[in-house]
Design an enzyme around this catalytic site. Structure first.
Site, PDB file in Angstrom:
ATOM      1  CG  HIS A  52      -1.996  -1.057   1.162  1.00 21.62           C
ATOM      2  ND1 HIS A  52      -3.207  -0.716   0.787  1.00 21.62           N
ATOM      3  CD2 HIS A  52      -2.018  -2.363   1.603  1.00 21.62           C
ATOM      4  CE1 HIS A  52      -4.049  -1.746   0.657  1.00 21.62           C
ATOM      5  NE2 HIS A  52      -2.924  -2.712   1.387  1.00 21.62           N
TER       6      HIS A  52
ATOM      7  CB  ALA B 248       9.729 -23.112  10.134  1.00 23.23           C
TER       8      ALA B 248
ATOM      9  CB  THR C  34      12.430  -7.869   4.420  1.00 26.62           C
ATOM     10  OG1 THR C  34      13.743  -8.268   4.901  1.00 26.62           O
ATOM     11  CG2 THR C  34      11.434  -8.273   5.498  1.00 26.62           C
TER      12      THR C  34
ATOM     13  NE  ARG D 142      19.328  -9.604  11.486  1.00 28.12           N
ATOM     14  CZ  ARG D 142      18.059  -9.016  11.788  1.00 28.12           C
ATOM     15  NH1 ARG D 142      17.155  -9.906  11.745  1.00 28.12           N
ATOM     16  NH2 ARG D 142      17.942  -7.768  12.134  1.00 28.12           N
TER      17      ARG D 142
END
Length: 190
Positions: free
Chosen positions: A117, A160, A165, A180
């Site tokens: 958004h 898991a 990102t 990471r």
């Protein structure tokens, strides 16, 4: 000027005020209706493939398995390779484009989210997409989320419950929120 579907796939900002938005929402609801029909009651693998063909707008390779329930907002920009295994309860927000290579394993409850958004609160209902690319032989662990614009390199593993990102290099294990690097995958060919 591109139509709203092309603009959406090109990563342009799309707003409910834009011409064609109603058509986009109608297609999303049609896709969700097809997915709901597939998710209701037991379906044979052949029946699932027929539903997935309707959702994707193209055939799903016979060697690939999708276990319902499968949740999707818009399937036409989604491409799934050969010999993939997609476990139950996965959610694909495919409007921004999803490319899944061959031999990819996606665990239960995984989310592939290509839409975001506008940060401007006065325009928050507007969205824009970024494609997700999952290269061959990737394994995505249970309940992980892949965010817009992420590329996961060949042979990598997403642990898991991870939230990915940023891009993942090939042959790398990542985990956590945000994900990471845990280690590189070394193959010993003795």
């Amino acid at each position: 000027m591109n139509n709203i579907f092309e603009r959406d796939l090109n990563g342009e900002m799309v707003s409910p005020n834009d011409q064609g938005y109603d058509e986009l929402i109608t297609d999303i609801f049609d896709t969700m209706k097809t997915a709901t029909e597939m998710n209701t009651g037991y379906k044979t693998p052949a029946e699932v493939h027929e539903y997935m063909k309707r959702i994707l707008g193209k055939p799903l390779d016979e060697s690939t398995t999708v276990l319902p329930p499968f949740y999707v907002d818009y399937g036409k920009p989604v491409t799934i390779g050969k010999r993939c295994f997609i476990q139950q309860c996965c959610t694909f927000f495919g409007r921004g484009g999803v490319i899944i290579g061959d031999d990819v394993f996606i665990g239960p409850k995984c989310n592939l989210i290509t839409i975001n958004h506008d940060v401007n609160p006065d325009n928050r209902s507007a969205t824009y997409g970024r494609p997700i690319v999952i290269e061959d032989k990737v394994w995505i662990g249970i309940n992980s989320t892949i965010l817009p614009g992420v590329k996961i390199g060949y042979g990598s593993i997403v642990g898991a419950q991870s939230v990915v990102t940023h891009d993942v290099p090939p042959m790398t294990i990542v985990a956590g929120n945000p994900a990471r690097t845990i280690k590189k995958i070394e193959i010993n060919h003795e």
